[in-house]
Design an enzyme around this catalytic site. Structure first.
Site, mmCIF file in Angstrom:
data_model
loop_
_atom_site.group_PDB
_atom_site.id
_atom_site.type_symbol
_atom_site.label_atom_id
_atom_site.label_comp_id
_atom_site.label_asym_id
_atom_site.label_seq_id
_atom_site.Cartn_x
_atom_site.Cartn_y
_atom_site.Cartn_z
ATOM 1 N N LYS A 111 3.118 -1.193 -85.260
ATOM 2 C CA LYS A 111 3.887 -1.418 -86.489
ATOM 3 C C LYS A 111 5.384 -1.366 -86.217
ATOM 4 O O LYS A 111 6.150 -2.134 -86.794
ATOM 5 C CB LYS A 111 3.512 -0.383 -87.556
ATOM 6 C CG LYS A 111 2.135 -0.597 -88.164
ATOM 7 C CD LYS A 111 1.952 0.288 -89.384
ATOM 8 C CE LYS A 111 0.556 0.128 -89.984
ATOM 9 N NZ LYS A 111 0.344 1.050 -91.110
ATOM 10 N N LYS A 192 -10.631 -10.368 -85.928
ATOM 11 C CA LYS A 192 -11.094 -9.682 -87.133
ATOM 12 C C LYS A 192 -10.452 -10.330 -88.363
ATOM 13 O O LYS A 192 -9.287 -10.718 -88.315
ATOM 14 C CB LYS A 192 -10.636 -8.223 -87.040
ATOM 15 C CG LYS A 192 -11.624 -7.232 -87.563
ATOM 16 C CD LYS A 192 -11.158 -5.830 -87.228
ATOM 17 C CE LYS A 192 -10.662 -5.155 -88.485
ATOM 18 N NZ LYS A 192 -10.282 -3.755 -88.271
ATOM 19 N N LYS A 195 -5.526 -9.754 -93.406
ATOM 20 C CA LYS A 195 -4.566 -10.399 -94.303
ATOM 21 C C LYS A 195 -3.340 -10.878 -93.543
ATOM 22 O O LYS A 195 -2.570 -11.679 -94.054
ATOM 23 C CB LYS A 195 -4.171 -9.457 -95.439
ATOM 24 C CG LYS A 195 -3.447 -8.195 -94.996
ATOM 25 C CD LYS A 195 -2.939 -7.416 -96.209
ATOM 26 C CE LYS A 195 -1.960 -6.344 -95.805
ATOM 27 N NZ LYS A 195 -2.500 -5.093 -95.383
#
Ligand code: TRP
Length: 327
Positions: A111, A192, A195
């Site tokens: 992140k 996977k 979003k």
């Protein structure tokens, strides 16, 4: 009954991968465990947000979870910031967590690489998550594979706290659903469903138009050998369709494979089955959106039930540390 706790960030709309990989397990667990489910709005603040954004998306996330089948009469559904002990315990936990441990968290590294502004909150995020879990004397934490490292850290810091201050916290365990529950992107079936995919064409959102859902399945990427077999390594697209159909019909993908000889019928049956799962969820969601006050009241009851447990555990932790009591 065992105590279960899990959290979900109010960021972005839920998709089929979230439903089949996580939320569906929560709905099942609520009947067999004393379950606490938390919309972790404070965690969402670890990356920059517009004023009002987190509040709006927290309400929407709660409505989505209720629409998916969480029953507030059976489980405890609440918003993290409504129970102030989360922030308070997070401080005590930060003080028994080392910088080195936090630096090793792969989610932080991933992140942080994507942000211009890396907040201190993003760095200490796992300590807040540990506090979430430890506040409820949690036995079991149902999470995705990507959270395993955070649960390991939670166990380590809980053990350290217990060793330093005397037995205080229950040591929780992660329960990660079996690999079959992993829903892959319909266009890039080796990734996977997420979003953050480059395109929405392979991502089925729970609240999207159902005609679009059906189209996404009909255009799903398969392969050119024309053989219906469950073999995720060499046939990721077809296997993904089989495991989605298996997940929504409660059958094994291997058995389903025997019933199909062509991709077309597999795609349309999977589309139909998913649409029939999403339709009632969308109907319940529309009803809940009509009555935001009602959802607010349910969340207030949830916060009250959560506070009853969290305030006791927090008090226990403060007593064990031995802070000067306020008289
Ligand atoms: N970090 C989790 C995620 O990104 C969300 C979360 C916050 C959580 N607190 C939690 C999950 C406590 C389980 C238990 O998915």
């Amino acid at each position: 009954m065992p105590r279960v706790f899990s959290g979900i960030q109010p960021t972005g709309d839920l998709h089929l991968g979230n439903l089949l990989g996580a939320v569906r397990n929560w709905v099942q667990d609520q009947h067999v465990a004393d379950s606490f489910y938390c919309v972790v709005d404070l965690h969402a603040l670890t990356v920059p947000k517009e004023p009002g954004e987190v509040g709006r998306s927290s309400l929407e996330m709660a409505q989505t979870l209720l629409a998916c089948g969480l029953d507030p009469d059976v489980c405890t559904l609440f918003v993290q910031s409504h129970v102030r002990e989360h922030s308070e315990l997070a401080w005590l936990i930060q003080c028994v967590t080392s910088i080195g441990e936090l630096r090793r968290m792969t989610q932080f590294k991933d992140k942080a690489d994507k942000q211009d502004f890396v907040s201190a909150g993003l760095f200490t995020y796992p300590a807040l998550q540990a506090a979430d879990i430890l506040l409820y004397d949690t036995d079991r934490v149902p999470v995705g594979e990507d959270q395993r490292q955070h649960i390991e850290l939670t166990r380590d810091v809980a053990e350290r706290f217990n060793a330093r201050y005397g037995n205080t916290f229950v040591i929780p365990e992660a329960t990660v659903p079996r690999a079959g529950a992993r829903v892959m992107d319909l266009q890039v079936p080796t990734d996977k469903m997420s979003k953050s995919a480059d395109s929405d064409a392979g991502v089925v959102y729970l609240m999207e138009d159902l005609a679009a859902t059906a189209r996404k399945f009909k255009r799903a990427v398969t392969d050119s050998d024309g053989d219906v077999r469950f073999d995720p390594a060499t046939k990721p697209g077809v296997s993904n369709l089989l495991s989605i159909l298996g997940a929504v019909t409660d059958r094994s993908p291997e058995d389903l494979a025997d019933e199909y000889t062509q991709y077309g019928p597999l795609k349309s049956d999977t589309a139909d089955a998913v649409v029939e799962v999403l339709r009632p969820i969308q109907e319940r969601f529309a009803e809940l959106v009509e009555d935001p006050t009602g959802t607010g009241e349910l969340l207030a009851i949830g916060a009250e039930k959560a506070t009853a447990v969290a305030s006791d555990v927090y008090r226990r932790a403060v007593d064990q540390v031995g802070l000067l009591p306020r008289v």
